[in-house]
Design a protein around this motif. Structure first.
Motif, PDB file in Angstrom:
ATOM      1  N   HIS A   1      -9.047 -13.780  -7.506  1.00  0.00           N
ATOM      2  CA  HIS A   1      -7.855 -13.850  -6.922  1.00  0.00           C
ATOM      3  C   HIS A   1      -7.424 -12.713  -5.913  1.00  0.00           C
ATOM      4  CE1 HIS A   1      -6.272 -16.347 -10.478  1.00  0.00           C
ATOM      5  NE2 HIS A   1      -7.063 -15.776 -11.212  1.00  0.00           N
ATOM      6  N   VAL A   2      -6.596 -13.302  -4.750  1.00  0.00           N
ATOM      7  CA  VAL A   2      -6.243 -11.972  -4.041  1.00  0.00           C
ATOM      8  C   VAL A   2      -4.658 -12.270  -3.992  1.00  0.00           C
ATOM      9  CG1 VAL A   2      -6.162 -11.155  -1.553  1.00  0.00           C
ATOM     10  CG2 VAL A   2      -8.186 -12.195  -2.364  1.00  0.00           C
ATOM     11  N   ILE A   3      -4.061 -11.180  -4.494  1.00  0.00           N
ATOM     12  CA  ILE A   3      -2.482 -11.385  -4.670  1.00  0.00           C
ATOM     13  C   ILE A   3      -1.584 -10.869  -3.995  1.00  0.00           C
ATOM     14  CG2 ILE A   3      -0.898 -11.209  -6.740  1.00  0.00           C
ATOM     15  CD1 ILE A   3      -3.394 -10.572  -8.705  1.00  0.00           C
ATOM     16  N   ARG A   4      -0.494 -11.262  -3.395  1.00  0.00           N
ATOM     17  CA  ARG A   4       0.665 -10.746  -2.660  1.00  0.00           C
ATOM     18  C   ARG A   4       2.064 -10.852  -3.385  1.00  0.00           C
ATOM     19  NH1 ARG A   4       2.290 -12.737   3.150  1.00  0.00           N
ATOM     20  NH2 ARG A   4       3.391 -14.308   1.698  1.00  0.00           N
ATOM     21  N   LEU A   5       2.595  -9.448  -3.369  1.00  0.00           N
ATOM     22  CA  LEU A   5       3.691  -9.384  -4.148  1.00  0.00           C
ATOM     23  C   LEU A   5       4.889  -9.689  -3.101  1.00  0.00           C
ATOM     24  CD1 LEU A   5       5.460  -8.466  -6.513  1.00  0.00           C
ATOM     25  CD2 LEU A   5       5.453  -6.052  -5.405  1.00  0.00           C
ATOM     26  N   GLU A   6       5.559 -10.939  -3.659  1.00  0.00           N
ATOM     27  CA  GLU A   6       6.536 -11.344  -2.686  1.00  0.00           C
ATOM     28  C   GLU A   6       8.214 -10.780  -2.952  1.00  0.00           C
ATOM     29  OE1 GLU A   6       5.803 -13.115  -0.357  1.00  0.00           O
ATOM     30  OE2 GLU A   6       3.879 -14.067  -0.917  1.00  0.00           O
TER      31      GLU A   6
ATOM     32  N   THR B   1      -1.959  -7.834 -14.746  1.00  0.00           N
ATOM     33  CA  THR B   1      -2.305  -6.492 -14.513  1.00  0.00           C
ATOM     34  C   THR B   1      -2.286  -6.153 -13.226  1.00  0.00           C
ATOM     35  OG1 THR B   1      -3.309  -6.106 -16.649  1.00  0.00           O
ATOM     36  CG2 THR B   1      -3.808  -4.337 -15.086  1.00  0.00           C
ATOM     37  N   ALA B   2      -3.123  -6.887 -12.414  1.00  0.00           N
ATOM     38  CA  ALA B   2      -3.111  -6.761 -10.774  1.00  0.00           C
ATOM     39  C   ALA B   2      -1.902  -6.766 -10.236  1.00  0.00           C
ATOM     40  CB  ALA B   2      -4.170  -7.470 -10.373  1.00  0.00           C
ATOM     41  N   ALA B   3      -1.346  -8.022 -10.371  1.00  0.00           N
ATOM     42  CA  ALA B   3       0.145  -8.503  -9.833  1.00  0.00           C
ATOM     43  C   ALA B   3       1.221  -7.375 -10.275  1.00  0.00           C
ATOM     44  CB  ALA B   3       0.638  -9.626 -10.252  1.00  0.00           C
ATOM     45  N   TYR B   4       1.390  -6.925 -11.561  1.00  0.00           N
ATOM     46  CA  TYR B   4       2.211  -5.998 -11.736  1.00  0.00           C
ATOM     47  C   TYR B   4       1.981  -4.406 -11.136  1.00  0.00           C
ATOM     48  CZ  TYR B   4       5.978  -8.766 -14.155  1.00  0.00           C
ATOM     49  OH  TYR B   4       6.679  -9.818 -14.656  1.00  0.00           O
TER      50      TYR B   4
ATOM     51  N   GLY C   1       4.969  -7.462  -0.248  1.00  0.00           N
ATOM     52  CA  GLY C   1       4.057  -7.504   0.788  1.00  0.00           C
ATOM     53  C   GLY C   1       2.783  -6.919   0.637  1.00  0.00           C
ATOM     54  N   GLN C   2       2.795  -6.171  -0.140  1.00  0.00           N
ATOM     55  CA  GLN C   2       1.466  -5.580  -0.680  1.00  0.00           C
ATOM     56  C   GLN C   2       0.110  -6.385  -1.354  1.00  0.00           C
ATOM     57  OE1 GLN C   2       1.887  -2.370  -3.446  1.00  0.00           O
ATOM     58  NE2 GLN C   2      -0.488  -1.878  -3.511  1.00  0.00           N
TER      59      GLN C   2
END
Length: 170
Positions: A104-109, A82-85, A91-92
């Motif tokens: 988790h701390v997630i970055r969109l690549e 949910t967080a990733a999508y 880069g966010q």
């Protein structure tokens, strides 16, 4: 099974393929919310994501900067997915999110649509499917018009019961 037959099955697979959205994300996994907030603050301050992942993440994939590769929906645990999508810009970085593995701390690549698998990747499975289909069709043709007489009443009843449970629903 000829390669032409397998390629024909592959062509059908590709023709029916429906692309779906996929994303590539990296993450830093830490045990506590406080550590996740500290990681987020460092990132907001300009720290390098991959370096922090190598230094702080408890995930086994941390050695590659936390890169998880591409994944589609349904492939990750729900809070993470949910967080990733939910990230919209390349880069966010997400706010910390908790899963059963930690914080988790997630970055969109990257974002993309999925592509059909390469022929070489699925050829063995397609060949096996064709082999089984051909086998089933051949046996069905050989069995046409064949009557099986089982004189033992108990065995006959058991075969009938088994046949009924294996018969496809109409």
């Amino acid at each position: 099974m000829t390669e032409e037959a397998v390629r024909a099955e592959y062509d059908k697979l590709v023709a029916d393929f429906q692309p779906s959205p996929e994303i590539r994300a990296s993450h830093i996994l830490v045990p506590t919310e406080e550590e996740a907030q500290a990681v987020k603050a460092e990132l907001d301050g300009g720290a390098d994501f991959a370096t922090l992942a190598k230094e702080k993440s408890i995930d086994p994939g941390a050695a590659n900067g936390g890169d998880l590769g591409f994944f589609g929906k349904g492939m990750m645990v729900a809070p993470f997915e949910t967080a990733a999508y939910g990230l919209t810009e390349i880069g966010q970085v997400s706010e910390p999110v908790q899963s059963q593995f930690g914080w988790h701390v997630i970055r969109l690549e990257e974002k993309r649509d999925s592509a059909p698998p390469a022929f070489e990747q699925v050829a063995p499975q397609l060949q096996q499917q064709l082999l089984m289909t051909t086998f089933d069709d051949t046996v069905a043709k050989l069995m046409e018009g064949v009557a099986i007489d089982i004189p033992d009443a108990e065995l006959s009843a058991a075969v009938d019961a088994q046949t009924e449970t294996e018969a496809p629903a109409q």
